[in-house]
Scaffold this motif. Structure first.
Motif, short mmCIF file in Angstrom:
data_model
loop_
_atom_site.label_atom_id
_atom_site.label_comp_id
_atom_site.label_asym_id
_atom_site.label_seq_id
_atom_site.Cartn_x
_atom_site.Cartn_y
_atom_site.Cartn_z
N SER A 156 40.03 97.36 32.90
CA SER A 156 40.48 97.66 34.25
C SER A 156 41.23 96.46 34.81
O SER A 156 41.06 95.33 34.35
N GLU A 157 42.02 96.69 35.82
CA GLU A 157 42.78 95.60 36.43
C GLU A 157 41.94 94.75 37.39
O GLU A 157 42.06 93.54 37.41
N PRO A 158 41.08 95.36 38.22
CA PRO A 158 40.31 94.53 39.15
C PRO A 158 39.33 93.61 38.42
O PRO A 158 38.88 93.92 37.30
N PHE A 179 39.30 88.49 31.29
CA PHE A 179 39.98 88.64 32.57
C PHE A 179 41.05 87.57 32.78
O PHE A 179 42.12 87.86 33.32
N GLY A 180 40.79 86.35 32.36
CA GLY A 180 41.75 85.27 32.52
C GLY A 180 42.81 85.29 31.43
O GLY A 180 42.82 86.15 30.55
N ILE A 182 32.50 88.41 26.01
CA ILE A 182 32.26 89.85 26.22
C ILE A 182 31.45 90.01 27.50
O ILE A 182 30.98 89.03 28.08
N TYR A 183 31.26 91.26 27.93
CA TYR A 183 30.49 91.52 29.15
C TYR A 183 29.09 92.01 28.80
O TYR A 183 28.89 92.82 27.89
N ALA A 184 28.13 91.51 29.56
CA ALA A 184 26.72 91.85 29.32
C ALA A 184 26.40 93.30 29.67
O ALA A 184 25.32 93.78 29.34
N TYR A 198 38.59 87.85 15.87
CA TYR A 198 38.70 89.05 16.71
C TYR A 198 39.67 88.79 17.84
O TYR A 198 40.11 87.66 18.07
N CYS A 199 40.01 89.84 18.58
CA CYS A 199 40.85 89.71 19.77
C CYS A 199 40.39 90.74 20.78
O CYS A 199 39.54 91.57 20.49
N ASP A 200 40.97 90.71 21.97
CA ASP A 200 40.48 91.62 23.02
C ASP A 200 40.87 93.07 22.74
O ASP A 200 40.22 94.00 23.22
N GLY A 201 41.94 93.30 21.98
CA GLY A 201 42.33 94.66 21.63
C GLY A 201 43.06 95.38 22.73
O GLY A 201 43.41 96.56 22.59
N ARG A 202 43.32 94.68 23.82
CA ARG A 202 44.04 95.29 24.94
C ARG A 202 45.35 94.55 25.18
O ARG A 202 46.43 95.10 25.00
N ARG A 203 45.26 93.27 25.54
CA ARG A 203 46.48 92.49 25.73
C ARG A 203 47.02 91.97 24.40
O ARG A 203 48.21 91.73 24.25
#
Length: 420
Positions: free
Chosen positions: A77-79, A135-136, A198-200, A281-286
C-alpha cells in the motif's frame, strides 16, 4: 511540513498495537528499575501521551498505542503502515536517552530495548530510527552467487557450521571506513533485521520463511569469513546493497522474537553443499528478482496456506531444505534434547537451577530455588516468572526456546559480575 503530515496521520489512526519497554544498563544485562519513560508522537516530542515507570526487572507495563489499519501492512500500500513514537527516558545515575521512530503495527506487541549509559556529565543520547525497508528507499541487493567457492589459497573457511554468539555489524557499506562497528548477539541481530525487513503482521509461515532466509544468508557470511577474507574486521554490513538492513536501537516485535528463538540454529541447505546457502531476496514490488524470494510474494503465499518450506521452495527450488547447525557458541550447557518439566531430575535440572538463581540476583522478581536437581513446583514457578519477564509463553516448562534464553541471560549477567 513533514511533521504536520505525520501528526495528522497519527491523530486519526483506527487500530492499536502494544508497546513494552525494557531498560538495562549499557554495562550489561543489569535491569534499571524506576526509570521514567515519556511517550509522544514522533514529530511532536513535547506533547507527552503516556508516562510509564519500569519495575524491578527494568520493564514497563504494556501500553496500547494507535496504529494504521492492518491492511496497510499485510498487502502493498502507499500509506505508511506503521505509526512512529518518540520515547524519552530518564533514570537516576544514568544519561537521558531519546529514541525517535519506535514503530507500532496493529495487533502485535512491539518491544523497545534501551541501554542507558551511567552518568558521567551532562550527556544526552538521541537516536533516530530510519524507515522500514518496505516503506523507505534503500538500494537493492547486488546479486552474488548463492554458493561461495572455498578452498582457495589463504582463505579462511570454518570446518563446520557454527551459530556464533556475536556478529560484528559494520553500519554502512563495506568500504565506508567512517561507519561504526557493533558487536551484536546473533539472535538479536536476526530479530533486528527481520523487524527491519518484513512486517510482524504477516502470516506465521511468511515470517518463518523470511527468518530462515535471513539466518542462512548471515551464516553463509560467518561460515565463509566473507569480509575477513577481503581484509575487513567485521562479519556483515547494514547496507541493503551488500547484506541486510540492521538499524541500531530499533524496536523488535514479540512474535518475530519468539520465532527467531525457536529457529535460531537452523539454516537453508542444498544437497552435497556444506555451507549455508546465501539466500538473497527483494521486496518483489519496487524491485523484481527472478530466482530470489519476493518478500511481498512470500506474504501472499502465506495467506494462501503455503508452509514456510513451501514458500522457500517456490522461490529457490525443490532442492532447498532446512538444516541445523552442529554447534552453538557462547552457551554454558547444551539443550538436553527434551523438555524439562515437573518430576524431572538430574544434572540438567541442577544446571537450570544454578542459572536461574544467578539470574535472580539481577532480576529479583524471579524466585530462587533449591539447587537439588529436582524439578519441583518451586522450580516450575521460577521458570514461569522468567518466561513472563523475557516474553516467552508462561508454561513453567523448559522447552528449547526457554533453555537457550536462560543460557543467554545467564551468560550476560555472569559477565557483568566479571567486569565489576
Amino acid at each position: 511540513m513533514q511533521n504536520l503530515k505525520l501528526k495528522a496521520m497519527q491523530s486519526d489512526l483506527p487500530d492499536y498495537g502494544k508497546l513494552q519497554i525494557h531498560i538495562t544498563s549499557a554495562r550489561g544485562a543489569q535491569p534499571i528499575p524506576g526509570a521514567k519513560v515519556a511517550i509522544s508522537y514522533t514529530g511532536e516530542p513535547d506533547q507527552t501521551m503516556e508516562e510509564l515507570t519500569t519495575n524491578s526487572s527494568g520493564q514497563t507495563d504494556e501500553v496500547e498505542l494507535a496504529a494504521p489499519p492492518l491492511e496497510y501492512s499485510v498487502e502493498p500500500s502507499e500509506p505508511q503502515p506503521y505509526s512512529e513514537y518518540t520515547l524519552s527516558v530518564t533514570a537516576p545515575g544514568y544519561e537521558p536517552v531519546e529514541i525517535a521512530g519506535t514503530e507500532i503495527l496493529p495487533e502485535v506487541t512491539a518491544i523497545q530495548e534501551i541501554r542507558m549509559q551511567p552518568r558521567q556529565g551532562e550527556e544526552y543520547e538521541r537516536y533516530v530510527i530510519g524507515a522500514h525497508t518496505l516503506f523507505g528507499n534503500y538500494p537493492p541487493k547486488i546479486a552474488e552467487a548463492e554458493i561461495k567457492p572455498v578452498g582457495e589459497s589463504g582463505e579462511i573457511v570454518l570446518s563446520r557450521v557454527v551459530v556464533p554468539e556475536y556478529v560484528i555489524v559494520h553500519d554502512g557499506a563495506p568500504s565506508d571506513s567512517s561507519a561504526s562497528d557493533y558487536w551484536v548477539r546473533y539472535r538479536d541481530y536476526i530479530k533486528n533485521v527481520a523487524c527491519s525487513e518484513i512486517y510482524a503482521t504477516w502470516t506465521d509461515a511468511a515470517i518463518r520463511a523470511n527468518v530462515l532466509a535471513i539466518m542462512s544468508f548471515t551464516l553463509n557470511r560467518v561460515y565463509t569469513e566473507w569480509y575477513r577474507n577481503k581484509g575487513y574486521d567485521f562479519t556483515i554490513t547494514s547496507s541493503t546493497a551488500f547484506d541486510h538492513k540492521w538499524i541500531h536501537n530499533r524496536n523488535i516485535f514479540e512474535n518475530i522474537s519468539l520465532i527467531v528463538d525457536e529457529l535460531f540454529a537452523d539454516y537453508l541447505s542444498r544437497p552435497n553443499v556444506k555451507q549455508p546457502i546465501l539466500t538473497q531476496y527483494c521486496d518483489g514490488r519496487r524491485v523484481s528478482c527472478p530466482n530470489w524470494m519476493s518478500q511481498w510474494g512470500s506474504q501472499s503465499l502465506g495467506e494462501q496456506g503455503y508452509t514456510a518450506i513451501e514458500i522457500l521452495r517456490n522461490y529457490y527450488g525443490e532442492s532447498m531444505y532446512i538444516n541445523t547447525a552442529e554447534e552453538i557458541s557462547g552457551i554454558p550447557y547444551s539443550w538436553p534434547g527434551y523438555e524439562l518439566t515437573e518430576g524431572a531430575s538430574g544434572q540438567k535440572v541442577l544446571q537450570l537451577q544454578e542459572q536461574l538463581n544467578r539470574i535472580a540476583r539481577n532480576y529479583p522478581a524471579i524466585p530462587t530455588v533449591s539447587e537439588d536437581g529436582i524439578y519441583g513446583p518451586a522450580t516450575a514457578e521460577s521458570v514461569r516468572t522468567f518466561q513472563s519477564i523475557f516474553g516467552l509463553p508462561q508454561t513453567g516448562v523448559v522447552d528449547y526456546r526457554t533453555w537457550y534464553k536462560i543460557s543467554e541471560i545467564y551468560v550476560g549477567v555472569s559477565r557483568i559480575a566479571e567486569l565489576n
